[in-house]
Enzyme design. Structure first.
Site, mmCIF file in Angstrom:
data_model
loop_
_atom_site.group_PDB
_atom_site.id
_atom_site.type_symbol
_atom_site.label_atom_id
_atom_site.label_comp_id
_atom_site.label_asym_id
_atom_site.label_seq_id
_atom_site.Cartn_x
_atom_site.Cartn_y
_atom_site.Cartn_z
ATOM 1 C CE1 TYR A 174 -3.240 -2.845 0.207
ATOM 2 C CE2 TYR A 174 -3.176 -2.739 2.597
ATOM 3 C CZ TYR A 174 -3.618 -3.329 1.435
ATOM 4 O OH TYR A 174 -4.478 -4.401 1.510
ATOM 5 C CG HIS A 212 -1.153 -8.426 -0.276
ATOM 6 N ND1 HIS A 212 -0.685 -7.143 -0.094
ATOM 7 C CD2 HIS A 212 -2.439 -8.281 -0.687
ATOM 8 C CE1 HIS A 212 -1.635 -6.272 -0.388
ATOM 9 N NE2 HIS A 212 -2.707 -6.943 -0.770
HETATM 10 P P1 NAD Z 1 -13.405 0.045 1.343
HETATM 11 O O1 NAD Z 1 -14.569 -0.650 0.747
HETATM 12 O O2 NAD Z 1 -13.203 -0.045 2.785
HETATM 13 O O3 NAD Z 1 -13.508 1.559 0.855
HETATM 14 C C1 NAD Z 1 -12.538 2.500 1.194
HETATM 15 C C2 NAD Z 1 -12.922 3.847 0.582
HETATM 16 O O4 NAD Z 1 -14.121 4.315 1.209
HETATM 17 C C3 NAD Z 1 -11.864 4.908 0.847
HETATM 18 O O5 NAD Z 1 -11.877 5.851 -0.217
HETATM 19 C C4 NAD Z 1 -12.370 5.552 2.130
HETATM 20 O O6 NAD Z 1 -11.831 6.836 2.286
HETATM 21 C C5 NAD Z 1 -13.860 5.564 1.872
HETATM 22 N N1 NAD Z 1 -14.706 5.605 3.084
HETATM 23 C C6 NAD Z 1 -14.527 4.979 4.272
HETATM 24 N N2 NAD Z 1 -15.524 5.253 5.119
HETATM 25 C C7 NAD Z 1 -16.373 6.078 4.464
HETATM 26 C C8 NAD Z 1 -17.599 6.688 4.815
HETATM 27 N N3 NAD Z 1 -18.161 6.520 6.004
HETATM 28 N N4 NAD Z 1 -18.201 7.475 3.875
HETATM 29 C C9 NAD Z 1 -17.653 7.651 2.652
HETATM 30 N N5 NAD Z 1 -16.498 7.089 2.265
HETATM 31 C C10 NAD Z 1 -15.858 6.304 3.161
HETATM 32 O O7 NAD Z 1 -12.109 -0.482 0.562
HETATM 33 P P2 NAD Z 1 -10.602 -0.748 0.987
HETATM 34 O O8 NAD Z 1 -9.994 0.396 1.705
HETATM 35 O O9 NAD Z 1 -9.928 -1.236 -0.241
HETATM 36 O O10 NAD Z 1 -10.703 -2.002 1.969
HETATM 37 C C11 NAD Z 1 -10.548 -1.887 3.352
HETATM 38 C C12 NAD Z 1 -9.212 -2.435 3.826
HETATM 39 O O11 NAD Z 1 -9.174 -3.848 3.677
HETATM 40 C C13 NAD Z 1 -7.978 -1.929 3.076
HETATM 41 O O12 NAD Z 1 -7.588 -0.655 3.545
HETATM 42 C C14 NAD Z 1 -6.998 -3.024 3.364
HETATM 43 O O13 NAD Z 1 -6.488 -2.857 4.670
HETATM 44 C C15 NAD Z 1 -7.875 -4.274 3.320
HETATM 45 N N6 NAD Z 1 -7.927 -4.912 1.981
HETATM 46 C C16 NAD Z 1 -7.106 -5.975 1.747
HETATM 47 C C17 NAD Z 1 -7.106 -6.572 0.503
HETATM 48 C C18 NAD Z 1 -6.188 -7.742 0.255
HETATM 49 O O14 NAD Z 1 -5.538 -8.208 1.154
HETATM 50 N N7 NAD Z 1 -6.106 -8.248 -0.940
HETATM 51 C C19 NAD Z 1 -7.926 -6.110 -0.526
HETATM 52 C C20 NAD Z 1 -8.782 -5.050 -0.241
HETATM 53 C C21 NAD Z 1 -8.771 -4.463 1.009
#
Ligand code: NAD
Length: 324
Positions: free
Chosen positions: A64, A129
């Protein structure tokens, strides 16, 4: 430290690990500027607010922001000035800004680099990952045995695997000895537009494997602001989610709150990992959870969104390489 809000965030057990994770987990990919620039001071304030409101689980990866997320999360956790056992940290290995490498040599080096960036002596969970981009047989025969050695060395407490296609999890879990893989992290498969993870939950439960479900907002599809440029969804899926968000707004509702509540409702999932980069987002997502616990979910609004999303229900996108 006790949560500052009146209804504390629920803690849920993570498989057989003995860990109890807050139902809302902190996804730190936005701290790597993945969804737009975030200053270090905003990142610190966001993590502080999350911890203050009862979030105890923080997830990052060297991938990230090309290690930025790990570095900034490390600074923010240190700034909390609380004992290490008051928060749970997961990071990942095998995926880097310059590509994938799941070799034993690389993942063994990777954890030392991550610990240095995070300013920690150990991480609670180390996850391979996005394993669909590597050879799953290498994950089983080389990567996980290397991670077991890291566990013995005390650098990690538990082992996980992450990725998008759900079949990767059964492939690996069917081939490793019991209790070697402790956790899976699935993303974009348990939200209002795609709930296919549900079918896998009984299998994971039978294996005692903890379940982390990430991206309840479908990486921005289920937000009023919409997804980032790089989002891999089809134009059809993007359009349907945009229409659902607009419909909610017109009715005085917030699609992100409804989406959070939908994902949080399934207690077989230990934590819903949501990416956050502001105090406001932390406040909103924790409020969604506490409101769910006290009032329940808005079934009517969710069923209306479901109708709008029906044509694209469970639509996903390709990820990974062809496995031989
Ligand atoms: P998410 O669905 O959590 O969306 C994140 C987006 O939504 C960001 O732009 C954030 O600023 C916004 N957001 C958060 N809360 C909000 C709210 N209340 N209102 C409006 N917008 C809001 O997607 P993500 O960040 O990709 O997934 C969450 C976490 O999961 C990642 O940060 C990561 O740590 C993990 N993840 C891991 C993998 C993997 O291992 N392959 C893949 C995806 C995500």
């Amino acid at each position: 430290m006790a949560a500052a809000n009146s209804t504390p965030l629920e803690l849920r057990p993570l498989g057989n690990t003995g860990l109890k994770l807050s139902s809302v987990g902190f996804g730190a990919s936005p701290l790597g500027n993945v969804f737009g620039p975030v200053s270090e001071s905003d990142a610190i304030a966001t993590v502080r607010q999350a911890f203050r409101l009862g979030i105890n689980f923080f997830d990052t990866s060297p991938y990230y922001g090309g290690t930025t997320s790990e570095k900034v999360l490390g600074i923010a956790l240190k700034a909390l000035e609380v004992p290490r056992n008051e928060y749970i940290v997961s990071t990942k290995c095998g995926r880097y800004i310059d590509g994938f490498d799941f070799s034993a040599e690389r993942v063994t080096r990777s954890i030392d680099e991550s610990l240095e960036r995070l300013q920690l002596d150990y991480v609670d969970i180390l996850q391979c990952h996005d394993i669909e981009f590597g050879s799953l047989d290498q994950i089983v025969n080389e990567t996980i045995p290397a991670l077991l050695k890291l566990k013995e060395a005390g650098k990690i407490r538990f082992i996980g695997i992450t990725g998008l296609p759900l079949e990767i999890f059964t492939y690996v879990l069917d081939r490793v000895p019991p209790r070697t893989v402790d956790v899976i992290l699935s993303y974009c498969h348990y939200s209002v537009n795609d709930s296919t993870l549900e079918d896998l939950l009984p299998y994971l439960k039978s294996k005692g494997v903890g379940v982390i479900s990430a991206s309840p907002l479908a990486m921005g599809l289920l937000t009023e602001g919409g997804p980032p440029e790089w989002h891999p969804a089809s134009p059809e899926l993007k359009a349907a989610c945009k229409a659902a968000a607009a419909y909610c707004k017109e009715k005085g509702r917030n699609i992100s709150k409804l989406a959070m509540q939908y994902s949080l409702s399934n207690k077989d999932i230990s934590t819903i990992l949501v990416g956050m980069n502001s105090i406001q987002q932390v406040d909103e997502n924790v409020a969604a959870a506490t409101e769910l616990a006290t009032i329940g979910k808005d079934e009517k609004a969710l069923s209306e969104i479901d109708d709008i999303l029906k044509p694209v229900k469970n639509q996903t996108w390709p990820s990974g390489i062809q496995q031989s």
